[in-house]
Scaffold this motif. Sequence first.
Motif: not given
Lengths: 309, 331
Positions: B310-321
């Motif tokens: 799933v996508y993880h939010t690292v910072a606002p607007g920054h997502e990692v699968l």
Amino acid sequence: MALLSVEDLKVYFPIKGGIFARTLDYVRAVDSVSFDIEPGQTVGLIGESGSGKSTTGRAIVGLSKITAGKISFDGEDITKYVGKNRSSYRRGVQMIFQDAYSSLDPKRRVLDLVAEPLRNFEKLTKAEERRRVDELLEIVGLGPENAIKYPHEFSGGQRQRIGIARAVALKPRLIIADEPVSALDLSVQAQVLNYLKHIQQEFKLAYLFISHDLGVVKYMCDHLLIMHRGRFVERGGRADIYENPTHIYTKQLIAAIPDPDPEKKDDSMARRARINQEYETLKTMHYDPNGRVYDLRAVSDTHSVALPE
Amino acid sequence: MISISGAILEIKNLVTSFKIRGEYYAAVDGVSLSIHPNEVFAIVGESGCGKSALALSILQLHKGSATKVEGVIEYKGRNLLAMRDDELNGVRGKEIGMIFQDPLTALNPLMKIGAQIEESLSVHTDMNAAQKSERAHELLTSVGMERPNLVYSQYPHELSGGMRQRAMIAIALVCRPSLVIADEPTTALDVTIQAQILDLLRQLQRESQSSVILITHDLSVVAEMAHRVAVMYAGQIVEIAEVGELFHNPKHPYTRSLLASNPSLESTGEGLLHVIKGMVPSLDRMPRQGCRFAPRMPWISPEAHESSPVYHTVAPGHEVLCGCYEHFRFE
Ligand SMILES: Nc1ncnc2c1ncn2[C@@H]1O[C@H](COP(=O)(O)OP(=O)(O)O)[C@@H](O)[C@H]1O
Ligand SMILES: Nc1ncnc2c1ncn2[C@@H]1O[C@H](COP(=O)(O)OP(=O)(O)O)[C@@H](O)[C@H]1O
Ligand code: SF4
Ligand SMILES: [Mg+2]
Ligand SMILES: [Mg+2]
């Protein structure tokens, strides 16, 4: 002594026309260039398409007919040799092409492709030959099981490595690499560049590395030649060219490299606009009245620029 | 993924599949993203990752019938995937312009450049001949043609590569589209011409305040052009962020590997470049479960990956699968 020495090389192609197909004029693809390559050195040959890079490389390996000039390898003039007599020279100089696919015969197995130069120059038993081919495949990171496959069974990067295995089979001292990674994806490109560096150390190889990619050239080369309209506009070390480009054409080329730092995007656009303007005002100074590039003149020990007297 | 209202284009769970030997395989596999007004949005990844399949899905330009496009693509609130052909034709070229890598595939070889622009104007406007001709000249000037009058009456094959690309941009901009999709627009060009075309695209984008989806495999082009960027691997977006954030704080192993294998970023000539093992899998061999990049980093333990990433939010607007980014290190 230089490993390769090119003096006043000219390669002209006739432009034919009219009902008698007379020669009307010439394409001056290479128009009097001189340079040396020292043993173990990597020299980068850079320029836009059509500037004469491939023709220079092809002339060195004997694939383009030389109009004038002299090419020496190991101090020996090789321009005077024709056909078979070039063979000892041909062992020492090999070429890698951009498009490995079209330069590999699709109907032949990797074993035969890689063994071909060995068969031309060395008398080996089948067992010796197989052992050498396996060694060569290992050097470029392909297992011996690949020897019995055909080119279409490989990815672009793997095919390029088969081309490299073929080129290094005879332990050459100079490889002309013509855009060897231009058709490859970044990760595959990294792999091929790493192999080229690796075999350079292994075999004390020198390269003439032809490319239009200034990032790749900066990574690979110690010495750079900038080609434009069949001539050199500038030559120098890495720092000379990238930090102190002097000919207006080189400046434009360096300014065109996209900046990998996103914070600098407006700077580089502004710099390009400024240099393009400079180009318009200075171009008459940097080319002779016929639009020809001037002869190179030294501006330091390592750095030469084509400027008028 | 992020969904900000006010988006000009909103893609929701897009799946684009091609039929291979009787079976459909997804080349775009569950992509969601939104494009904001007045932004350059880059999609980057190696060849075969599904970038073009995604771009062609937006206007349903896939050639051949063995293509299935599922999901929702909302352009200004209207689902393009639910439109009739005639409705879609009103959007194509008028609202959304398209620029390809090879202008010769997009230009008509038998028609002069000026006539091609005017034809497009005839389809979308009711300008008279004089108005169309004027607009065509204006466009050719605005894309930086040195001699617009000459180019107006030339055929595509009479132009250099850079000029053809400018001509295609002119045609893409005929109707002042609010969205331009550019698929590798400079990949075939020399670096000086590439710089000119990119500067032109940026200048036109700023003037018109339109949005651009820029597809490229070149991270330096992304750095120069984009406001936001999505990194694509094996049909999925593996990371999405603002451009500065992505370059300074990359998280996904694929993004980090791409950056580490770029010789332009390794400028000293020392050290070896990072090599991403293996290759982008072909559609019929693509892992459909778990982390799709896992086979290319076998030294990372299997437990590091999520079974259904799933996508993880690292910072606002920054997502990692996939959570494996927290455990990734170079070999
Ligand atoms: N066999 C040939 N016959 C005629 N012209 C040629 C031939 N090979 C190259 N040329 C011309 O010579 C010039 C230089 O070409 P080339 O050496 O291939 O440039 P580059 O490798 O820098 O792109 C070009 O104008 C090209 O069209
Ligand atoms: N028309 C098609 N039929 C079957 N497979 C296709 C078709 N178009 C693309 N593909 C496959 O889909 C994948 C993604 O392709 P593409 O979107 O062109 O990648 P990219 O643009 O990122 O290089 C690749 O594996 C490619 O071979
Ligand atoms: S946007 Fe341009 S092409 Fe479209 S209708 Fe208006 S004037 Fe005509
Ligand atoms: Mg060439
Ligand atoms: Mg593509």
